[in-house]
Design a protein around this motif. Structure first.
Motif, PDB file in Angstrom:
ATOM      1  N   GLY A  51      42.197  31.870  48.196  1.00  0.00           N
ATOM      2  CA  GLY A  51      41.827  33.248  47.902  1.00  0.00           C
ATOM      3  C   GLY A  51      40.411  33.354  47.371  1.00  0.00           C
ATOM      4  N   HIS A  69      44.210  37.711  46.288  1.00  0.00           N
ATOM      5  CA  HIS A  69      43.792  37.536  47.685  1.00  0.00           C
ATOM      6  C   HIS A  69      44.501  36.343  48.315  1.00  0.00           C
ATOM      7  N   ALA A  70      44.759  35.314  47.510  1.00  0.00           N
ATOM      8  CA  ALA A  70      45.450  34.136  48.043  1.00  0.00           C
ATOM      9  C   ALA A  70      46.922  34.402  48.297  1.00  0.00           C
ATOM     10  N   PRO A 125      45.084  39.814  52.310  1.00  0.00           N
ATOM     11  CA  PRO A 125      45.556  38.834  51.322  1.00  0.00           C
ATOM     12  C   PRO A 125      46.696  37.981  51.857  1.00  0.00           C
TER      13      PRO A 125
END
Length: 401
Positions: free
Chosen positions: A67, A377-378, A56
């Motif tokens: 993400g 995730h971003a 991430p």
């Protein structure tokens, strides 16, 4: 599930597959059908999931963080039953009736198609009447029950009509089907004919005119969900009670998977959904176009819930202070990317006479989760309350990953 995947170092899809339930964990019953694995596989293929960086906060396009997130969708079948009437006229047109409602979700369209297909007529020869309590009673348009219930009852009522016509034909000395076994007669484009010898047959009008019948009426009760076991068992019955599974031996759900890409501006805290894929397993899809529209609409609502929609109450008066579309923000075209929706070809022999599952609600289940997982995730920061507004993103970005 997404938290678990990152904590144990597994791909979010892999951790779901390792915990895949082949039976309903809450009851131990087998699923009537479940194509969730196929939803994962097809969704991942369409989205390009294999190219995802597992770490991430490591993917950028210019200054924005990128993400990818996904989530599962599951919505239970709420068992229901309803009634329908189908009347076939000697001039070749038909009327189907049920006290259903159309909320704009395509009930008019799919039930007209169901009746036309069952009778072997062109859709423009069928009229579907609904929205009046004097019509045969059926289920409300809610809980994803309408399509499965009404299509089943209309289909069975149409079968009742055809069985009556077949009985008349095989007993008529002037009919080319005289003395044929009813089971050997099929319906093709408004015509009764022998399966083994298609040239041997005649149209509805010929049968009805010789018998001096102005119309034939069929009625039936259709079931959706628990209580139905085999669609084939209904073909010789006016009601699909003949196919009921009184013990409720199967657990019944619609399933799906959503995949999302977001761009997060770490300086402004803004989040934009830039790609979206939904893959749904909803049994037989009556009309791919209207079904796709339902999934699109639900997913847009889910994105709105994830990023902007929130009701604000006055703490003293308990009234909503943003009860209008100027202050209560919803997604507009500019907020939504091109969205890809597909359906898994799924056969469910237990759910109803048509093998149809509901898709109205499942379109929104898991969508906010997919957005939230993509934001993690971003950014590497897990935001746990929705809507995920810019102030929350900026506050999270101040914290260590």
């Amino acid at each position: 599930m997404d938290d678990l995947a990152y904590q144990v170092g597994l791909d979010p899809i892999q951790v779901r597959l390792l915990n895949y339930a082949d039976k309903d964990p809450s009851t131990g019953k087998p699923w009537s059908s479940k194509s969730l694995k196929q939803c994962y596989e097809r969704g991942a293929e369409l989205f390009g999931w294999s190219k995802r960086n597992p770490q991430p906060g490591q993917t950028r396009e210019g200054k924005v963080l990128v993400g990818w997130g996904m989530a599962s969708a599951s919505y239970p079948v709420h068992s229901a039953q309803g009634n329908a009437r189908v009347r076939l006229f000697a001039d070749g047109h038909a009327v189907a009736q049920a006290a259903a409602t159309d909320l704009g979700t395509g009930t008019y369209t799919v039930i007209t198609q169901t009746a036309a297909d069952a009778l072997g007529l062109a859709p423009d020869k069928v009229r579907f009447e609904l929205g009046d309590s004097v019509l045969p009673t059926t289920v409300i348009s809610g809980g994803s029950m309408a399509a499965g219930t009404v299509s089943s009852s209309v289909y069975l009522a149409a079968q009742d009509v055809l069985q009556q016509l077949v009985k008349v034909a095989v007993m008529d000395k002037k009919s080319p089907l005289f003395k044929a076994k009813p089971a050997d007669v099929e319906v093709v484009k408004g015509r009764l004919q022998l399966r083994a010898t298609p040239a041997k047959g005649e149209g509805y009008a010929e049968v009805m005119q010789r018998a001096q019948m102005t119309d034939v009426e069929g009625i039936a009760t259709g079931r959706y969900g628990a209580g139905y076991e085999s669609a084939q068992a209904t073909l010789n019955a006016k009601s699909d009670d003949a196919g009921k599974d009184a013990a409720g031996q199967h657990s019944m759900h619609s399933f799906g998977a959503h995949f999302c890409e977001v761009h997060v501006d770490p300086e402004l805290g803004t989040v934009r959904v830039t790609r979206w894929v939904s893959v749904v397993a909803g049994g037989r899809i009556l009309n791919p176009k209207t079904a796709r529209s339902q999934i699109l609409g639900g997913a847009v609502m889910g994105i709105g819930a994830a990023l902007m929609e929130a009701g604000v109450r006055d703490p003293h008066l308990a009234r909503y202070t943003n009860a209008n579309l100027a202050d209560y923000h919803v997604c507009t075209n500019a907020d939504i990317p091109d969205m890809h929706v597909e359906f898994i070809d799924e056969h469910d022999p237990y759910i109803n006479a048509m093998g149809v599952k509901g898709i109205g609600e499942i379109s929104i289940v898991g969508t906010a989760a997919a957005v939230g997982n993509a934001i993690f995730h971003a950014t590497g920061r897990r935001l746990r309350s929705v809507p995920i507004t810019p102030d929350k993103v900026l506050e999270a970005m101040r914290q260590p990953a």
